[in-house]
Design a protein around this motif. Sequence first.
Motif, PDB file in Angstrom:
ATOM      1  N   PHE A  85       0.853  -6.075   8.158  1.00 22.67           N
ATOM      2  CA  PHE A  85       1.293  -4.861   7.673  1.00 22.67           C
ATOM      3  C   PHE A  85       0.940  -3.641   8.239  1.00 22.67           C
ATOM      4  CE2 PHE A  85       1.306  -6.325   2.822  1.00 22.67           C
ATOM      5  CZ  PHE A  85       2.737  -6.994   2.926  1.00 22.67           C
ATOM      6  N   LEU A  86      -0.395  -3.625   9.005  1.00 17.41           N
ATOM      7  CA  LEU A  86      -0.551  -2.442  10.137  1.00 17.41           C
ATOM      8  C   LEU A  86       0.291  -2.394  11.200  1.00 17.41           C
ATOM      9  CD1 LEU A  86      -4.573  -2.790  10.277  1.00 17.41           C
ATOM     10  CD2 LEU A  86      -3.052  -0.728   9.413  1.00 17.41           C
ATOM     11  N   LEU A  87       0.700  -3.711  11.800  1.00 17.77           N
ATOM     12  CA  LEU A  87       1.464  -3.753  12.994  1.00 17.77           C
ATOM     13  C   LEU A  87       2.850  -3.096  12.368  1.00 17.77           C
ATOM     14  CD1 LEU A  87       0.711  -6.979  14.498  1.00 17.77           C
ATOM     15  CD2 LEU A  87      -0.230  -4.743  15.227  1.00 17.77           C
ATOM     16  N   ASP A 118       5.892   4.034  12.980  1.00 22.07           N
ATOM     17  CA  ASP A 118       5.419   5.461  13.178  1.00 22.07           C
ATOM     18  C   ASP A 118       4.666   6.074  11.921  1.00 22.07           C
ATOM     19  OD1 ASP A 118       6.267   5.360  15.841  1.00 22.07           O
ATOM     20  OD2 ASP A 118       8.196   6.316  15.498  1.00 22.07           O
ATOM     21  N   MET A 119       4.358   5.089  10.921  1.00 22.73           N
ATOM     22  CA  MET A 119       3.502   5.561   9.703  1.00 22.73           C
ATOM     23  C   MET A 119       2.314   5.971  10.415  1.00 22.73           C
ATOM     24  SD  MET A 119       2.981   3.567   6.398  1.00 22.73           S
ATOM     25  CE  MET A 119       1.533   2.649   6.972  1.00 22.73           C
ATOM     26  N   PRO A 120       1.716   7.197   9.916  1.00 24.82           N
ATOM     27  CA  PRO A 120       0.478   7.859  10.060  1.00 24.82           C
ATOM     28  C   PRO A 120      -0.658   6.923   9.748  1.00 24.82           C
ATOM     29  CG  PRO A 120       1.968   9.607   9.203  1.00 24.82           C
ATOM     30  CD  PRO A 120       2.693   8.340   8.929  1.00 24.82           C
ATOM     31  N   ILE A 121      -1.404   6.399  10.510  1.00 19.51           N
ATOM     32  CA  ILE A 121      -2.650   5.587  10.126  1.00 19.51           C
ATOM     33  C   ILE A 121      -3.903   6.144  10.685  1.00 19.51           C
ATOM     34  CG2 ILE A 121      -3.634   3.309   9.874  1.00 19.51           C
ATOM     35  CD1 ILE A 121      -0.742   2.166  10.078  1.00 19.51           C
ATOM     36  N   ASP A 122      -4.790   7.038  10.010  1.00 19.85           N
ATOM     37  CA  ASP A 122      -5.805   7.732  10.757  1.00 19.85           C
ATOM     38  C   ASP A 122      -7.036   6.771  10.699  1.00 19.85           C
ATOM     39  OD1 ASP A 122      -4.092   9.855  11.049  1.00 19.85           O
ATOM     40  OD2 ASP A 122      -4.683  10.800   9.096  1.00 19.85           O
ATOM     41  N   HIS A 123      -7.006   5.900   9.636  1.00 21.31           N
ATOM     42  CA  HIS A 123      -8.442   4.753   9.384  1.00 21.31           C
ATOM     43  C   HIS A 123      -7.676   3.530   9.288  1.00 21.31           C
ATOM     44  CE1 HIS A 123     -10.608   8.512   8.308  1.00 21.31           C
ATOM     45  NE2 HIS A 123      -9.559   8.860   7.727  1.00 21.31           N
ATOM     46  N   PHE A 179      -6.198  10.997   2.160  1.00 25.36           N
ATOM     47  CA  PHE A 179      -7.446  12.082   1.896  1.00 25.36           C
ATOM     48  C   PHE A 179      -8.589  11.642   2.612  1.00 25.36           C
ATOM     49  CE2 PHE A 179      -4.912  12.451  -2.197  1.00 25.36           C
ATOM     50  CZ  PHE A 179      -4.944  13.719  -2.248  1.00 25.36           C
ATOM     51  N   ASP A 180      -8.264  11.102   4.105  1.00 29.54           N
ATOM     52  CA  ASP A 180      -9.224  10.842   4.969  1.00 29.54           C
ATOM     53  C   ASP A 180     -10.397   9.871   4.624  1.00 29.54           C
ATOM     54  OD1 ASP A 180      -8.327  12.699   6.739  1.00 29.54           O
ATOM     55  OD2 ASP A 180      -9.491  14.444   5.844  1.00 29.54           O
ATOM     56  N   ALA A 181      -9.819   8.820   3.679  1.00 29.07           N
ATOM     57  CA  ALA A 181     -10.817   7.539   3.130  1.00 29.07           C
ATOM     58  C   ALA A 181     -11.984   8.103   2.462  1.00 29.07           C
ATOM     59  CB  ALA A 181     -11.418   6.910   4.415  1.00 29.07           C
ATOM     60  N   ASN A 182     -11.543   9.400   1.630  1.00 30.40           N
ATOM     61  CA  ASN A 182     -12.762  10.280   0.944  1.00 30.40           C
ATOM     62  C   ASN A 182     -12.803   9.050  -0.336  1.00 30.40           C
ATOM     63  OD1 ASN A 182     -14.302  11.685  -0.720  1.00 30.40           O
ATOM     64  ND2 ASN A 182     -13.045  13.374  -0.361  1.00 30.40           N
ATOM     65  N   GLY A 183     -14.053   8.836  -0.489  1.00 29.97           N
ATOM     66  CA  GLY A 183     -14.621   7.919  -1.663  1.00 29.97           C
ATOM     67  C   GLY A 183     -14.349   8.631  -3.024  1.00 29.97           C
ATOM     68  N   ASP A 184     -14.482   9.903  -3.102  1.00 21.55           N
ATOM     69  CA  ASP A 184     -14.220  10.711  -4.217  1.00 21.55           C
ATOM     70  C   ASP A 184     -12.766  10.577  -4.781  1.00 21.55           C
ATOM     71  OD1 ASP A 184     -16.874  11.149  -4.595  1.00 21.55           O
ATOM     72  OD2 ASP A 184     -17.011  12.884  -3.804  1.00 21.55           O
ATOM     73  N   ALA A 185     -11.800  10.573  -3.798  1.00 24.23           N
ATOM     74  CA  ALA A 185     -10.541  10.526  -4.003  1.00 24.23           C
ATOM     75  C   ALA A 185      -9.897   9.141  -4.515  1.00 24.23           C
ATOM     76  CB  ALA A 185      -9.734  10.855  -2.528  1.00 24.23           C
ATOM     77  N   GLY A 186     -10.843   8.246  -4.722  1.00 25.48           N
ATOM     78  CA  GLY A 186     -10.488   7.094  -5.415  1.00 25.48           C
ATOM     79  C   GLY A 186     -10.826   5.729  -4.641  1.00 25.48           C
ATOM     80  N   LEU A 187     -11.437   5.783  -3.275  1.00 25.79           N
ATOM     81  CA  LEU A 187     -11.758   4.583  -2.654  1.00 25.79           C
ATOM     82  C   LEU A 187     -12.684   3.925  -3.219  1.00 25.79           C
ATOM     83  CD1 LEU A 187     -10.864   2.975  -0.195  1.00 25.79           C
ATOM     84  CD2 LEU A 187     -12.420   4.613   1.300  1.00 25.79           C
ATOM     85  N   THR A 188     -13.838   4.811  -3.665  1.00 30.75           N
ATOM     86  CA  THR A 188     -14.909   3.856  -3.951  1.00 30.75           C
ATOM     87  C   THR A 188     -14.443   3.093  -5.254  1.00 30.75           C
ATOM     88  OG1 THR A 188     -16.500   5.889  -3.251  1.00 30.75           O
ATOM     89  CG2 THR A 188     -17.354   4.211  -5.064  1.00 30.75           C
ATOM     90  N   ARG A 189     -13.998   3.867  -6.367  1.00 30.47           N
ATOM     91  CA  ARG A 189     -13.517   3.085  -7.502  1.00 30.47           C
ATOM     92  C   ARG A 189     -12.495   2.057  -7.078  1.00 30.47           C
ATOM     93  NH1 ARG A 189     -12.860   3.618 -12.967  1.00 30.47           N
ATOM     94  NH2 ARG A 189     -10.877   2.531 -13.872  1.00 30.47           N
ATOM     95  N   GLY A 190     -11.660   2.231  -6.284  1.00 29.84           N
ATOM     96  CA  GLY A 190     -10.903   1.163  -5.856  1.00 29.84           C
ATOM     97  C   GLY A 190     -11.601  -0.290  -5.269  1.00 29.84           C
ATOM     98  N   VAL A 191     -12.437   0.239  -4.270  1.00 30.98           N
ATOM     99  CA  VAL A 191     -13.180  -0.999  -3.862  1.00 30.98           C
ATOM    100  C   VAL A 191     -14.042  -1.761  -4.875  1.00 30.98           C
ATOM    101  CG1 VAL A 191     -15.177  -1.607  -2.294  1.00 30.98           C
ATOM    102  CG2 VAL A 191     -13.648  -0.144  -1.700  1.00 30.98           C
ATOM    103  N   TRP A 192     -14.766  -1.166  -6.067  1.00 28.99           N
ATOM    104  CA  TRP A 192     -15.289  -1.563  -6.917  1.00 28.99           C
ATOM    105  C   TRP A 192     -14.730  -2.322  -7.905  1.00 28.99           C
ATOM    106  CZ3 TRP A 192     -20.439  -3.048  -6.280  1.00 28.99           C
ATOM    107  CH2 TRP A 192     -21.185  -2.208  -5.558  1.00 28.99           C
ATOM    108  N   MET A 193     -13.410  -1.854  -8.322  1.00 18.78           N
ATOM    109  CA  MET A 193     -12.663  -2.549  -9.099  1.00 18.78           C
ATOM    110  C   MET A 193     -12.023  -3.709  -8.408  1.00 18.78           C
ATOM    111  SD  MET A 193     -12.682  -0.910 -11.986  1.00 18.78           S
ATOM    112  CE  MET A 193     -11.221  -1.595 -13.012  1.00 18.78           C
ATOM    113  N   ALA A 194     -11.742  -3.757  -7.100  1.00 22.24           N
ATOM    114  CA  ALA A 194     -11.097  -4.943  -6.737  1.00 22.24           C
ATOM    115  C   ALA A 194     -12.296  -6.114  -6.297  1.00 22.24           C
ATOM    116  CB  ALA A 194     -10.943  -4.614  -5.149  1.00 22.24           C
TER     117      ALA A 194
END
Length: 470
Positions: free
Chosen positions: A326-328, A334-339, A420-435
């Motif tokens: 999927f990354l490739l 040309d999808m922006p992938i900053d992280h 959102f620059d892999a910001n944990g408060d934007a949902g990443l932290t919850r997403g990881v813990w829920m996964a």
Amino acid sequence: MPIVTTSDSANTEPTGADSGDQETGPARGSAREVAPRASTGGLITRVVIFPMVVLTALAALLGTMYLAYVVDPEKNLHDFPIALVNQDVGDTIGNPAEPVNFGNQISDALASRVPADKIDLRRTSISDATLQMQSGKIYGAIIIPSDFSKRLGILGAGSVVPGDIERPIITLQTNPRTGAFATQIVLRIGDQALTEVNRQVGEQLTDQVNAQLAPAPGGPPAPELSGASRVTLSDPVQVIVQQYRPLPDGTGQGLSAFFYALLLLLIGVVGAMVIHTMIDAQLGFIPTEYGPWYVHYPTAAISRFNTLLIKWGVMVVTANIVSAVFLLVGYALDMPIDHPLALFLYSALAMIAVGVTALSMLAAIGTAGLLANLILFVILGLPSSGGTVPIEATPGYFGWMAEFEPMHQVFMGLRAIMYFDANGDAGLTRGVWMALLGLAIGLVFGAVVSRYYDYKGLHRKNFLAASAQA
């Protein structure tokens, strides 16, 4: 040696729901030889009526979920978060004894005009509003600048005094990274509320100017406001729409995160079904059809739990490979992938969590697990994801489902990484813990059920044939 025959006789081979030890006993015969002949009514019920009932119920669920999701977002709007920032310091407007603050008046008017049951209007500072925009916690902001009252006073004075003047400004700031639909709602709410407030401010300003122009007793007649001045005073505020951190090209106007999440969920669910079916076929528990023929390998002597371990292992390895693929593909498009590392790791974790849980469901309830997985991960997941229509613009029960539905957690995690620059408060932290929580539930559920089946000697065999022999 595998048994190869025509698919017309496929239903004569015993099959089961999940892997496990095959008990030894009399040579396997067809179900027709061992099972009692079914009545015509029972056959019609199983072959015709039961599939119709299941499909109709599934269609009713689909229609209810998806049409309720999109039919009337304005009617379903609730708790939609928008910030209100009032930086106005006020002004004397020619009378030091009576300072005024039009910013406070507009803030109060907005708070009273905006329906509280639909909009969560948060009065806050500019710094706090910026932080909430950066983490996607608000969909937009109404910003009143510090010189608002001063500029409004200059506008009133300029209506009767020659010179260049500028209308005071209120900024309606949208947050495009929360989605195009949310942006449209912010624009619509802002236009309705600010138009009415602008009218009220215009009436008040016109009255003040007219009062200042009133002639003194015995004095010369007061000058009249020109038509142009009246028009300007009736619409004194200029509303500027501004995007906060516009999305770059290649994001589908904020939809790429949603479709990326959909891909991960589909790979988890469909991948579990493929792995489950193919491994069971190779272990001899179900036949594999090739056009008019099928192959049925000899049944392997393996427990349900060990078979599930094999399926889990295949899912883990495949998820990491697919995440890299999927990354490739994203880079190729040309999808922006900053992280990229965060996107790779989280995508693999999400697919593993979904795939392991789906495999455990299949191990527990067999073929019915296909339907259960479809309902849990896709049918209920899509409308409660918040990926296209915000959760705050859907019926209330979608918000309840979003608390635990996997697709919402995956979407929020991906949106945080991609927008959102892999910001944990934007949902990443919850997403990881829920996964991780979903993965743990899937592992425990699958292990307990499969070990219990093994412990009880519930091996895979033809239920009808075993019943007839008993």
